[in-house]
Motif scaffolding. Structure first.
Motif, PDB file in Angstrom:
ATOM      1  N   MET A  95      21.769  73.935  81.365  1.00 33.88           N
ATOM      2  CA  MET A  95      22.853  74.792  80.887  1.00 33.88           C
ATOM      3  C   MET A  95      23.209  74.519  79.430  1.00 33.88           C
ATOM      4  O   MET A  95      24.207  75.036  78.930  1.00 33.88           O
ATOM      5  N   ASN A  96      22.376  73.716  78.743  1.00 35.70           N
ATOM      6  CA  ASN A  96      22.577  73.425  77.320  1.00 35.70           C
ATOM      7  C   ASN A  96      23.961  72.829  77.061  1.00 35.70           C
ATOM      8  O   ASN A  96      24.637  73.153  76.099  1.00 35.70           O
ATOM      9  N   ILE A  97      24.378  71.910  77.937  1.00 37.66           N
ATOM     10  CA  ILE A  97      25.662  71.226  77.789  1.00 37.66           C
ATOM     11  C   ILE A  97      25.450  69.999  76.907  1.00 37.66           C
ATOM     12  O   ILE A  97      24.702  69.101  77.259  1.00 37.66           O
ATOM     13  N   GLN A  98      26.118  69.992  75.752  1.00 36.85           N
ATOM     14  CA  GLN A  98      25.876  68.951  74.765  1.00 36.85           C
ATOM     15  C   GLN A  98      27.067  68.027  74.538  1.00 36.85           C
ATOM     16  O   GLN A  98      26.926  66.976  73.909  1.00 36.85           O
ATOM     17  N   GLY A 205      17.808  75.332  65.342  1.00 38.27           N
ATOM     18  CA  GLY A 205      18.628  76.526  65.380  1.00 38.27           C
ATOM     19  C   GLY A 205      19.137  76.939  64.021  1.00 38.27           C
ATOM     20  O   GLY A 205      18.797  76.337  62.990  1.00 38.27           O
ATOM     21  N   ASN A 206      19.945  78.000  64.025  1.00 36.14           N
ATOM     22  CA  ASN A 206      20.546  78.449  62.776  1.00 36.14           C
ATOM     23  C   ASN A 206      21.543  77.415  62.280  1.00 36.14           C
ATOM     24  O   ASN A 206      21.848  76.440  62.962  1.00 36.14           O
ATOM     25  N   TYR A 207      22.047  77.618  61.074  1.00 43.18           N
ATOM     26  CA  TYR A 207      22.878  76.635  60.365  1.00 43.18           C
ATOM     27  C   TYR A 207      22.119  75.318  60.173  1.00 43.18           C
ATOM     28  O   TYR A 207      22.721  74.240  60.168  1.00 43.18           O
ATOM     29  N   GLN A 208      20.779  75.436  60.016  1.00 43.19           N
ATOM     30  CA  GLN A 208      19.915  74.273  59.797  1.00 43.19           C
ATOM     31  C   GLN A 208      20.120  73.211  60.880  1.00 43.19           C
ATOM     32  O   GLN A 208      20.134  72.013  60.597  1.00 43.19           O
ATOM     33  N   ALA A 209      20.281  73.662  62.102  1.00 42.04           N
ATOM     34  CA  ALA A 209      20.531  72.752  63.212  1.00 42.04           C
ATOM     35  C   ALA A 209      19.237  72.123  63.702  1.00 42.04           C
ATOM     36  O   ALA A 209      18.212  72.794  63.830  1.00 42.04           O
ATOM     37  N   MET A 210      19.289  70.832  63.959  1.00 50.31           N
ATOM     38  CA  MET A 210      18.192  70.115  64.596  1.00 50.31           C
ATOM     39  C   MET A 210      18.771  69.051  65.514  1.00 50.31           C
ATOM     40  O   MET A 210      19.662  68.299  65.118  1.00 50.31           O
ATOM     41  N   GLN A 211      18.290  69.017  66.740  1.00 50.26           N
ATOM     42  CA  GLN A 211      18.719  67.998  67.690  1.00 50.26           C
ATOM     43  C   GLN A 211      17.495  67.422  68.384  1.00 50.26           C
ATOM     44  O   GLN A 211      16.632  68.168  68.857  1.00 50.26           O
ATOM     45  N   ALA A 233      21.291  64.451  65.825  1.00 49.98           N
ATOM     46  CA  ALA A 233      21.742  65.846  65.821  1.00 49.98           C
ATOM     47  C   ALA A 233      22.416  66.139  64.492  1.00 49.98           C
ATOM     48  O   ALA A 233      23.242  65.350  64.013  1.00 49.98           O
ATOM     49  N   THR A 234      22.073  67.269  63.914  1.00 46.52           N
ATOM     50  CA  THR A 234      22.661  67.644  62.643  1.00 46.52           C
ATOM     51  C   THR A 234      22.691  69.158  62.499  1.00 46.52           C
ATOM     52  O   THR A 234      21.819  69.862  63.006  1.00 46.52           O
ATOM     53  N   ARG A 807      28.511  82.458  66.558  1.00 45.56           N
ATOM     54  CA  ARG A 807      27.265  82.609  67.317  1.00 45.56           C
ATOM     55  C   ARG A 807      26.206  81.649  66.780  1.00 45.56           C
ATOM     56  O   ARG A 807      25.956  81.563  65.580  1.00 45.56           O
ATOM     57  N   THR A 808      25.601  80.881  67.680  1.00 45.72           N
ATOM     58  CA  THR A 808      24.494  80.005  67.314  1.00 45.72           C
ATOM     59  C   THR A 808      23.321  80.271  68.246  1.00 45.72           C
ATOM     60  O   THR A 808      23.511  80.676  69.404  1.00 45.72           O
ATOM     61  N   PHE A 809      22.124  80.036  67.745  1.00 40.65           N
ATOM     62  CA  PHE A 809      20.939  80.305  68.551  1.00 40.65           C
ATOM     63  C   PHE A 809      19.782  79.473  68.020  1.00 40.65           C
ATOM     64  O   PHE A 809      19.820  78.966  66.892  1.00 40.65           O
ATOM     65  N   GLY A 810      18.760  79.319  68.853  1.00 40.93           N
ATOM     66  CA  GLY A 810      17.616  78.540  68.421  1.00 40.93           C
ATOM     67  C   GLY A 810      16.553  78.441  69.489  1.00 40.93           C
ATOM     68  O   GLY A 810      16.576  79.168  70.497  1.00 40.93           O
ATOM     69  N   ILE A 811      15.619  77.529  69.260  1.00 42.29           N
ATOM     70  CA  ILE A 811      14.514  77.297  70.183  1.00 42.29           C
ATOM     71  C   ILE A 811      14.539  75.846  70.626  1.00 42.29           C
ATOM     72  O   ILE A 811      15.109  74.991  69.954  1.00 42.29           O
ATOM     73  N   SER A 812      13.928  75.572  71.775  1.00 45.37           N
ATOM     74  CA  SER A 812      13.900  74.207  72.282  1.00 45.37           C
ATOM     75  C   SER A 812      12.517  73.899  72.849  1.00 45.37           C
ATOM     76  O   SER A 812      11.802  74.791  73.317  1.00 45.37           O
ATOM     77  N   LEU A 813      12.167  72.635  72.802  1.00 45.50           N
ATOM     78  CA  LEU A 813      10.895  72.149  73.342  1.00 45.50           C
ATOM     79  C   LEU A 813      11.150  70.783  73.963  1.00 45.50           C
ATOM     80  O   LEU A 813      11.803  69.931  73.364  1.00 45.50           O
TER      81      LEU A 813
END
Length: 817
Positions: A95-98, A205-211, A233-234, A807-813
């Motif tokens: 559920m993408n709970i962070q 994700g957007n806003y240069q997000a990386m986790q 995470a940033t 709104r935020t969005f992105g991809i995950s692996l």
């Protein structure tokens, strides 16, 4: 400024390099591990986790030792006679709970808001914990692997490599001690096991997000197992700051090594280290009173906070935990929990939310904490199961607060514009202006503005009184320090008597002896101010050489020792093979507050909560439908509410309050590959009309702050199996909350109307779940909402508003080996 920017960029580059190196290291054993994975497929967990039967052992309701068995689809906790929710690490990922704010969407009666890593707020059933003062204790206990981490500046920890999270609602002081008046949250992290495993989760994700998070687990010998988990995470920040940089961002790095030592067949010692550092940009305290340089006061538009990239947080957390589990004989076990925690957090914030130098605040919090618990569990397979023990808690905290401002800007915006607030009668006393009669506020405002227009660097009131031009102090700086030293010794016992095969009676008690010492010291300005003679924050008594804080001439202290008794009584019925019911009464407590000011110390009585609760849990339709429903009634006395007075936050006794509510969690298995989750919460939490002496209360009938009357969430978990061990999944969810007030006085200007957030996660798994490629989106509809309103700026007539995430969005692996 340039040096600061290049340092931050180098830090980000180093962190990305470290993340890549760790990721490659974790991927290295993939070839050998994949063969092992194919031979022994790992289970997939998709929902709430069931607990072991409370009727089997009373420690099952203690989060330190509760046993959760993960299945293909997790189930509600059905046998524990407490309103609680439990979610596995797999469900958090699905559920993408962070963080706790995300988690609160799935726990009825629980709300969380995360302004920043330094200032989280937790609320269970109307009781909020968000006061960061050193002298304050939490109403909500937060535990990390059995260790209390409830001090707010250190409670917001990264959720990675999690086994599960448990949330207990209602007074839990019997089980969790002095800070669990309204509930408890337990973060249970994965421990070393006798297996070679590794895995990672990567999100962009957007806003240069990386986790990124990863773990590696391996046996080191026949009886020693090791595990290493890392997290990074940033994102750059959701909102632009026209004065430089961005706001409401994230920059977190954490590492958790752990070792498990087996001692025979049924005893062990586990060592866990936790290190975390957060260096996010500043918080977007947005003004609706003073526009930005483009004339806009749009809370969701660009901010204009004058210190630019200097704003932000540098928070360091460190902890060491030792868990001991020892079998003494067939009937007795001993559990030992030892914890040490260190918090060091500095923050620079713009409390006025404007491009002017009005209320610039720097805070620095340091705390050291040590705790030790010994618990003996008894279960001989007979009519009685019980546990009891002793615990010791030690906490030393110090908070420095510095306020800096330019008097030539502070005077027109705070003093002149604020005269109606300082003098609600509509007249300014003539004595303050050297005049024989009182003068109307609008007339005084007009005169002062005329003088400022002609001589902007001269204090017109001081010049009038002293008959000579008095220039403003353009670099005014003053502050204070709060300190707290707490020592607490608890004795506790809890037992369940199995009266019949279908009825259990549980009783528990905790006795606490506390010794608390609080301190307060004002640090005077080095260059005297020109506004202190007005005493506007000190009952019109001068505070010179300062403008805001009355000098203490050293440290003022207060201390006291207190004894408390809390307890619970629970009856649990197995109504049928698929229905369990319970009823309970409990007493919760928030400890006494020793409040210190320049005038001395004051001891506030403890806040007391009396709770009555009943619930029913069960399943129907051959286990395809699960339900958990609870109703409760609360009575609060000596309710502790935080207000801003004399330029600092203090606690006041707000008298009595009442609450009643309904909580509901439902799950339905729609098919073999789809399930639906629904949560609903209703609470009516209000201040009572009269206090315990029958006198009318100031806030009679007001809602408790940050408490929506209604909230609900709905989630669908749908998997579509495909050939070759692949599967497509869809995880939409929607959460909704009714309107809330951000302050107990229910100021309509500090109010958030009802809103809802739509989230989505979808993707494909391969090799029976070993690999996962997905897309995610949060706040898919771009809903605009507030995290908080009013804040420190409101006490200066400059309220600020903190916007929620867009709104935020992105991809995950992700991969598991």
């Amino acid at each position: 400024m340039r040096h600061s920017h290049s340092g931050a960029r180098a830090s980000r580059m180093a962190r990305r390099a470290l993340t890549t190196a760790v990721g490659l290291a974790l991927l290295a054993p993939a070839g050998a591990a994949l063969a092992d994975h194919a031979a022994t497929p790992q289970a997939t967990d998709n929902g709430p986790a069931p607990a072991a039967s409370a009727s089997g052992a009373p420690q099952a309701v203690n989060l330190h030792s509760i046993t959760v068995t993960a299945q293909k689809r997790e189930q509600q906790v059905s046998d524990v006679p407490i309103a609680m929710s439990a979610y596995s690490g797999a469900f958090l990922k699905d559920m993408n709970i962070q963080n706790a704010q995300d988690l609160s969407d799935y726990v009825p009666g629980f709300n969380a808001e995360l302004q920043s890593p330094n200032t989280p707020g937790y609320q269970i059933r109307g009781l909020t914990s968000d006061d960061t003062a050193a002298t304050q204790t939490s109403r909500v206990s937060i535990f990390q692997d059995g260790v209390d981490i409830s001090r707010l500046q250190g409670s917001n920890v990264a959720m990675f490599d999690m086994q599960r999270i448990e949330v207990l609602r209602g007074p839990q002081s019997t089980l969790f001690g002095r800070g669990a008046e309204s509930g408890a949250i337990s973060l249970i992290e994965n421990k070393p096991v006798d297996a070679t495993r590794a895995g990672y989760d990567l999100s962009l994700g957007n806003y240069q997000a990386m986790q990124f998070s990863g773990f590696a687990n391996t046996p080191l010998s026949d009886n020693v197992f090791g595990r290493l988990a890392v997290y990074s995470a940033t994102h750059e920040g959701y909102y632009e700051n026209l004065s430089g940089g961005r706001l409401n961002g994230q920059n977190t790095v954490a590492i958790r090594p752990s070792l498990l030592f087996k001692l025979g067949d049924d005893s062990s010692i586990t060592l866990i280290g936790n290190v975390q550092r957060d260096t996010p940009p500043g918080t977007d305290f947005h003004s609706r009173t003073i526009p930005n340089r483009y004339g806009s006061t749009d809370v969701w538009g660009p901010a204009d906070l004058n210190r630019g990239k200097q704003l932000g947080i540098d928070r360091r957390l460190g902890g060491l935990t030792m868990l001991g589990d020892f079998k003494l004989n067939d009937d007795w076990r001993l559990t030992s929990i030892t914890g040490y925690r260190h918090v060091d957090s500095a923050e620079k914030l713009d409390a006025d939310g404007s491009p002017y130098d009005l209320v610039e605040i720097d805070t620095h919090v340091r705390s050291h904490q040590f705790s030790q618990e010994f618990r003996f569990n008894y279960d001989a397979g007979g009519a009685l199961t019980a546990f009891g023990g002793l615990s010791y808690f030690q906490d030393d905290a110090l908070e420095h607060v510095t306020i800096q401002y330019d008097e030539s800007q502070f005077f027109p915006y705070v003093i002149v514009d604020g005269l109606p607030r300082f003098f609600p009668s509509g007249y300014v006393p003539g004595a303050l202006l050297g005049q024989p009669t009182d003068l109307p506020v609008p007339y005084v405002q007009q005169l002062l503005r005329q003088q400022l227009a002609a001589f902007p660097q001269i204090n017109p009131v001081a010049s009038l009184l002293y008959s000579t031009p008095v220039p403003f102090n353009t670099n005014m700086s003053e502050g204070y320090a709060d300190s707290s030293n707490t020592r607490a010794l608890d004795a506790f016992a809890d037992g369940t008597w199995h009266v019949t095969d279908r009825f259990d009676l549980t009783a528990g008690v905790r006795v606490s002896r506390e010794r608390i010492r609080s301190g307060y010291q004002v640090y005077n300005t080095t260059v005297p101010g020109t506004l202190g003679f007005l005493g506007l924050n000190n009952g019109f008594m001068p505070v010179t050489p300062n403008d805001l804080f009355a000098p203490t001439n050293g440290k003022v202290t207060g201390q006291g020792s207190f004894t408390s008794v809390v307890g619970r009584l629970v009856g649990a019925w197995q109504v049928g093979d698929h229905v369990n019911a319970y009823a309970s009464v409990a007493r919760g407590r928030k400890p006494n507050v020793i409040q210190v000011s320049a005038d001395g110390s004051e001891t506030l009585p403890p806040e007391i909560l009396l709770s009555a609760e009943a619930g029913v849990k069960g399943d129907a339709a051959d286990g395809r439908f699960l339900y958990d429903v609870a109703v409760y009634r609360y009575r609060y006395s000596d309710f502790q509410s935080t207000i801003y007075q004399d330029a600092r936050y203090i606690v006041r006794n707000a008298g009595r309050a009442n609450a009643h509510g309904l909580e509901m969690s439902l799950q339905g298995k729609l098919s073999d590959h789809a399930s639906l989750l629904f949560n609903y919460n209703y609470i009516h939490a209000r201040f009572a009309d009269t206090d315990k002496n029958g006198n009318p209360q100031q806030w009679a009938g007001n809602r408790l702050r940050l408490t929506p009357d209604n909230s609900a969430s709905l989630a669908l978990l749908w998997d579509i199996p495909m050939d070759g061990g692949r599967a497509f999944y869809v995880r939409p969810s929607y959460s909704w909350k009714s309107a809330v007030y951000f302050e107990d006085d229910n100021n309509p200007n500090y109010y958030q109307k009802a809103y809802g957030l739509l989230n989505l996660r979808l993707g494909m798994t391969f090799d029976r779940g070993a690999w996962d490629v997905g897309l995610w989106a949060r706040n898919l509809t771009g809903e605009k909402y507030l995290l908080d309103a009013g804040n420190t700026g409101a006490t200066f007539g400059l309220p600020t508003y903190i916007p929620g995430a867009p709104r935020t969005f992105g991809i995950s692996l992700s991969g598991r080996f």
